[in-house]
Design a protein around this motif. Structure first.
Motif, PDB file in Angstrom:
ATOM      1  N   ILE A 117       3.320   8.220  -5.632  1.00  9.29           N
ATOM      2  CA  ILE A 117       4.054   7.549  -6.699  1.00  9.29           C
ATOM      3  C   ILE A 117       5.409   7.161  -6.139  1.00  9.29           C
ATOM      4  CG2 ILE A 117       5.090   7.757  -8.985  1.00  9.29           C
ATOM      5  CD1 ILE A 117       2.849   9.786  -9.635  1.00  9.29           C
ATOM      6  N   ILE A 118       5.697   5.870  -6.171  1.00  7.70           N
ATOM      7  CA  ILE A 118       6.951   5.341  -5.636  1.00  7.70           C
ATOM      8  C   ILE A 118       7.862   5.021  -6.816  1.00  7.70           C
ATOM      9  CG2 ILE A 118       8.002   3.502  -4.262  1.00  7.70           C
ATOM     10  CD1 ILE A 118       5.179   3.202  -2.938  1.00  7.70           C
ATOM     11  N   ASP A 119       9.036   5.636  -6.825  1.00  5.53           N
ATOM     12  CA  ASP A 119       9.996   5.438  -7.914  1.00  5.53           C
ATOM     13  C   ASP A 119      11.096   4.504  -7.440  1.00  5.53           C
ATOM     14  OD1 ASP A 119      11.724   5.553 -10.048  1.00  5.53           O
ATOM     15  OD2 ASP A 119      11.787   7.736 -10.134  1.00  5.53           O
ATOM     16  N   LYS A 120      11.191   3.342  -8.057  1.00  6.28           N
ATOM     17  CA  LYS A 120      12.173   2.325  -7.679  1.00  6.28           C
ATOM     18  C   LYS A 120      13.260   2.153  -8.747  1.00  6.28           C
ATOM     19  CE  LYS A 120      10.440   0.780  -3.829  1.00  6.28           C
ATOM     20  NZ  LYS A 120      11.199   0.788  -2.593  1.00  6.28           N
ATOM     21  N   GLU A 121      13.578   3.194  -9.467  1.00  6.81           N
ATOM     22  CA  GLU A 121      14.590   3.245 -10.511  1.00  6.81           C
ATOM     23  C   GLU A 121      14.133   2.514 -11.772  1.00  6.81           C
ATOM     24  OE1 GLU A 121      19.334   2.628 -11.400  1.00  6.81           O
ATOM     25  OE2 GLU A 121      18.572   2.139  -9.427  1.00  6.81           O
ATOM     26  N   TYR A 122      13.872   1.227 -11.715  1.00  8.15           N
ATOM     27  CA  TYR A 122      13.469   0.473 -12.904  1.00  8.15           C
ATOM     28  C   TYR A 122      11.956   0.321 -13.024  1.00  8.15           C
ATOM     29  CZ  TYR A 122      18.346  -0.631 -13.567  1.00  8.15           C
ATOM     30  OH  TYR A 122      19.690  -0.528 -13.774  1.00  8.15           O
ATOM     31  N   PHE A 123      11.232   0.688 -11.991  1.00  6.98           N
ATOM     32  CA  PHE A 123       9.777   0.650 -12.075  1.00  6.98           C
ATOM     33  C   PHE A 123       9.174   1.700 -11.154  1.00  6.98           C
ATOM     34  CE2 PHE A 123      10.831  -2.356  -8.743  1.00  6.98           C
ATOM     35  CZ  PHE A 123       9.838  -2.199  -7.789  1.00  6.98           C
ATOM     36  N   GLN A 124       7.942   2.086 -11.460  1.00  8.53           N
ATOM     37  CA  GLN A 124       7.212   3.044 -10.652  1.00  8.53           C
ATOM     38  C   GLN A 124       5.881   2.434 -10.268  1.00  8.53           C
ATOM     39  OE1 GLN A 124       6.934   6.537 -13.108  1.00  8.53           O
ATOM     40  NE2 GLN A 124       8.836   7.373 -12.295  1.00  8.53           N
ATOM     41  N   ILE A 125       5.409   2.806  -9.073  1.00  6.82           N
ATOM     42  CA  ILE A 125       4.148   2.291  -8.557  1.00  6.82           C
ATOM     43  C   ILE A 125       3.225   3.468  -8.270  1.00  6.82           C
ATOM     44  CG2 ILE A 125       3.035   0.960  -6.730  1.00  6.82           C
ATOM     45  CD1 ILE A 125       5.862  -0.271  -6.198  1.00  6.82           C
ATOM     46  N   CYS A 126       2.012   3.423  -8.798  1.00  3.64           N
ATOM     47  CA  CYS A 126       0.961   4.387  -8.471  1.00  3.64           C
ATOM     48  C   CYS A 126       0.167   3.754  -7.329  1.00  3.64           C
ATOM     49  CB  CYS A 126       0.079   4.632  -9.685  1.00  3.64           C
ATOM     50  SG  CYS A 126      -1.406   5.584  -9.329  1.00  3.64           S
ATOM     51  N   TYR A 127       0.375   4.252  -6.106  1.00  2.00           N
ATOM     52  CA  TYR A 127      -0.176   3.594  -4.916  1.00  2.00           C
ATOM     53  C   TYR A 127      -1.490   4.233  -4.490  1.00  2.00           C
ATOM     54  CZ  TYR A 127       0.042   0.787  -0.700  1.00  2.00           C
ATOM     55  OH  TYR A 127      -0.224  -0.132   0.281  1.00  2.00           O
ATOM     56  N   ASN A 128      -2.429   3.390  -4.070  1.00  2.00           N
ATOM     57  CA  ASN A 128      -3.747   3.801  -3.595  1.00  2.00           C
ATOM     58  C   ASN A 128      -3.823   3.518  -2.095  1.00  2.00           C
ATOM     59  OD1 ASN A 128      -6.535   3.487  -2.792  1.00  2.00           O
ATOM     60  ND2 ASN A 128      -7.072   3.482  -4.948  1.00  2.00           N
ATOM     61  N   TYR A 129      -3.900   4.577  -1.274  1.00  3.23           N
ATOM     62  CA  TYR A 129      -3.922   4.405   0.183  1.00  3.23           C
ATOM     63  C   TYR A 129      -5.160   3.630   0.649  1.00  3.23           C
ATOM     64  CZ  TYR A 129      -0.183   7.894   0.843  1.00  3.23           C
ATOM     65  OH  TYR A 129       0.995   8.583   0.845  1.00  3.23           O
ATOM     66  N   LYS A 130      -6.313   3.923   0.083  1.00  5.46           N
ATOM     67  CA  LYS A 130      -7.557   3.270   0.522  1.00  5.46           C
ATOM     68  C   LYS A 130      -7.507   1.763   0.284  1.00  5.46           C
ATOM     69  CE  LYS A 130     -12.563   3.567   0.080  1.00  5.46           C
ATOM     70  NZ  LYS A 130     -13.669   4.205  -0.635  1.00  5.46           N
ATOM     71  N   ALA A 131      -7.017   1.363  -0.875  1.00  2.00           N
ATOM     72  CA  ALA A 131      -6.946  -0.056  -1.216  1.00  2.00           C
ATOM     73  C   ALA A 131      -5.695  -0.732  -0.660  1.00  2.00           C
ATOM     74  CB  ALA A 131      -6.975  -0.230  -2.729  1.00  2.00           C
ATOM     75  N   LYS A 132      -4.749   0.069  -0.161  1.00  2.00           N
ATOM     76  CA  LYS A 132      -3.460  -0.448   0.315  1.00  2.00           C
ATOM     77  C   LYS A 132      -2.784  -1.294  -0.758  1.00  2.00           C
ATOM     78  CE  LYS A 132      -4.037  -0.410   5.293  1.00  2.00           C
ATOM     79  NZ  LYS A 132      -3.910  -1.206   6.509  1.00  2.00           N
ATOM     80  N   GLY A 133      -2.761  -0.757  -1.961  1.00  2.00           N
ATOM     81  CA  GLY A 133      -2.141  -1.477  -3.063  1.00  2.00           C
ATOM     82  C   GLY A 133      -1.941  -0.570  -4.263  1.00  2.00           C
ATOM     83  N   ALA A 134      -1.369  -1.140  -5.296  1.00  2.00           N
ATOM     84  CA  ALA A 134      -1.065  -0.385  -6.505  1.00  2.00           C
ATOM     85  C   ALA A 134      -2.286  -0.259  -7.402  1.00  2.00           C
ATOM     86  CB  ALA A 134       0.058  -1.072  -7.270  1.00  2.00           C
TER      87      ALA A 134
END
Length: 101
Positions: A38-55
């Motif tokens: 989970i990447i926290d960018k202050e105003y948004f968060q991303i649930c990242y999938n390593y296998k798909a190389k994307g959110a």
């Protein structure tokens, strides 16, 4: 590269001010079972999938006081997410000549 559908979770107030029901709803998508990172960018968060190389999912907060205050005319087409381990990052070439675009 396999593409996964992205669910955008929207909120009109900050996460700290959301109701308990909203927080529980968001935790259904943003947890260690759903996200490799989970990447926290202050105003948004991303649930990242390593296998798909994307959110898998993106959650962001819209603040009416900040909308259109800093408009960027020239936005970069792509940038590497430096918070991810290098082997799991998407590259610009992953999206060039893609049948979905």
């Amino acid at each position: 590269m396999k593409k996964l559908p992205i669910l955008l979770l929207l909120a009109s107030v900050s996460f700290a001010q959301t109701s308990i029901q909203e927080k529980l709803f968001i935790k259904k998508f943003f947890n260690n079972k759903q996200c490799d990172q989970i990447i926290d960018k202050e105003y948004f968060q991303i649930c990242y999938n390593y296998k798909a190389k994307g959110a898998n999912y993106v959650y962001y907060v819209l603040d009416g006081n900040k909308v259109n205050t800093v408009n960027i005319k020239d936005r970069p087409r792509f940038y590497d997410e430096l918070e991810l381990p290098r082997k799991y990052r998407s590259k610009h070439s992953d999206y060039t000549r893609n049948q979905l675009i």
